[in-house]
Design a protein around this motif. Structure first.
Motif, PDB file in Angstrom:
ATOM      1  N   TRP A   1     -14.975   3.677   4.525  1.00 13.93           N
ATOM      2  CA  TRP A   1     -14.616   4.371   3.251  1.00 13.93           C
ATOM      3  C   TRP A   1     -15.858   5.131   3.067  1.00 13.93           C
ATOM      4  O   TRP A   1     -17.038   4.724   2.999  1.00 13.93           O
TER       5      TRP A   1
ATOM      6  N   ASP B   1     -11.255   8.769   2.240  1.00 13.81           N
ATOM      7  CA  ASP B   1     -10.923   7.802   1.072  1.00 13.81           C
ATOM      8  C   ASP B   1      -9.395   7.918   0.786  1.00 13.81           C
ATOM      9  O   ASP B   1      -8.731   8.514   1.914  1.00 13.81           O
ATOM     10  N   CYS B   2      -8.846   7.245  -0.143  1.00 15.65           N
ATOM     11  CA  CYS B   2      -7.344   7.531  -0.292  1.00 15.65           C
ATOM     12  C   CYS B   2      -6.764   8.721  -0.459  1.00 15.65           C
ATOM     13  O   CYS B   2      -5.616   9.024  -0.228  1.00 15.65           O
TER      14      CYS B   2
ATOM     15  N   ASP C   1     -16.757   6.854  -6.116  1.00 13.11           N
ATOM     16  CA  ASP C   1     -15.414   6.472  -6.485  1.00 13.11           C
ATOM     17  C   ASP C   1     -15.282   6.939  -8.033  1.00 13.11           C
ATOM     18  O   ASP C   1     -14.294   7.258  -8.186  1.00 13.11           O
TER      19      ASP C   1
ATOM     20  N   ASN D   1      -4.452  -3.190  -4.949  1.00 11.27           N
ATOM     21  CA  ASN D   1      -5.997  -2.792  -4.636  1.00 11.27           C
ATOM     22  C   ASN D   1      -6.725  -4.267  -4.153  1.00 11.27           C
ATOM     23  O   ASN D   1      -6.044  -5.423  -4.317  1.00 11.27           O
ATOM     24  N   ASP D   2      -8.048  -4.270  -4.243  1.00  8.70           N
ATOM     25  CA  ASP D   2      -8.765  -5.498  -3.652  1.00  8.70           C
ATOM     26  C   ASP D   2      -8.770  -6.528  -5.266  1.00  8.70           C
ATOM     27  O   ASP D   2      -8.846  -7.593  -5.044  1.00  8.70           O
TER      28      ASP D   2
ATOM     29  N   GLU E   1      -2.224   0.236  -7.896  1.00  9.30           N
ATOM     30  CA  GLU E   1      -3.031   1.716  -8.249  1.00  9.30           C
ATOM     31  C   GLU E   1      -2.293   2.601  -7.380  1.00  9.30           C
ATOM     32  O   GLU E   1      -2.049   2.296  -6.029  1.00  9.30           O
TER      33      GLU E   1
ATOM     34  N   VAL F   1      -2.374   5.587  -4.846  1.00  7.55           N
ATOM     35  CA  VAL F   1      -3.122   6.154  -3.542  1.00  7.55           C
ATOM     36  C   VAL F   1      -2.501   7.123  -2.938  1.00  7.55           C
ATOM     37  O   VAL F   1      -1.223   6.909  -2.659  1.00  7.55           O
TER      38      VAL F   1
ATOM     39  N   ALA G   1      -8.491   1.980   2.627  1.00 12.94           N
ATOM     40  CA  ALA G   1      -8.996   0.964   1.566  1.00 12.94           C
ATOM     41  C   ALA G   1     -10.443   0.742   1.723  1.00 12.94           C
ATOM     42  O   ALA G   1     -10.917   1.207   3.031  1.00 12.94           O
ATOM     43  N   LYS G   2     -10.996   0.164   0.811  1.00  5.88           N
ATOM     44  CA  LYS G   2     -12.615   0.108   0.956  1.00  5.88           C
ATOM     45  C   LYS G   2     -12.790  -0.808   2.177  1.00  5.88           C
ATOM     46  O   LYS G   2     -13.776  -1.015   2.563  1.00  5.88           O
TER      47      LYS G   2
END
Length: 132
Positions: free
Chosen positions: A15, A21-22, A49, A93-94, A99, A101, A114-115
């Motif tokens: 990431w 990234d997304c 981010d 998300n984490d 969310e 993306v 994803a991260k």
């Protein structure tokens, strides 16, 4: 490059906001369609981010941002995605919250950066585009 080749090459990437990234993961795949770079106006616009989220908010949201980017290279929305199409999806998300993306439809799951690395799974499609 095939979708399988692109996904394999992306598995080892880390990431990096504004690079991988997304948004840039599916955006770089869209470049392979040979119509241009839907991310051209986004490149270099953010490096964190937080900066990416501000950029998306100012654009009116991720779907609006993608609509502008993909229409700039002559790619239109599709109703039902086919393998290799890109989209904006709601993914968990984490923090276990959905969310929006950017993602690539594999034919059975959505793939998105994803991260923690490349992720694959079901997600709710908000919009999809493909090179028809």
């Amino acid at each position: 490059m095939t979708l399988a080749d692109y996904l394999k090459a992306s598995v080892s990437r880390s990431w990096e906001p504004g690079v991988f990234d997304c948004c840039f993961f599916p955006g770089e795949w869209a470049v392979s369609w040979g119509r241009g770079d839907p991310m051209a106006t986004w490149r270099g616009r953010y490096r964190s981010d937080r900066g990416g989220l501000r950029f998306i908010k100012r654009a009116g949201g991720l779907v609006e941002l993608w609509e502008r980017g993909l229409s700039s290279i002559g790619v239109e929305r599709v109703g039902k995605p086919q393998a290799g199409d890109v989209g904006v999806v709601l993914a968990v998300n984490d923090a276990m919250r959905p969310e929006p993306v950017g993602a690539i439809w594999t034919g059975s799951k959505w793939a998105f950066a994803a991260k923690r690395g490349l992720a694959f799974g079901p997600a709710t499609s908000l919009a999809a585009w493909g090179p028809r």
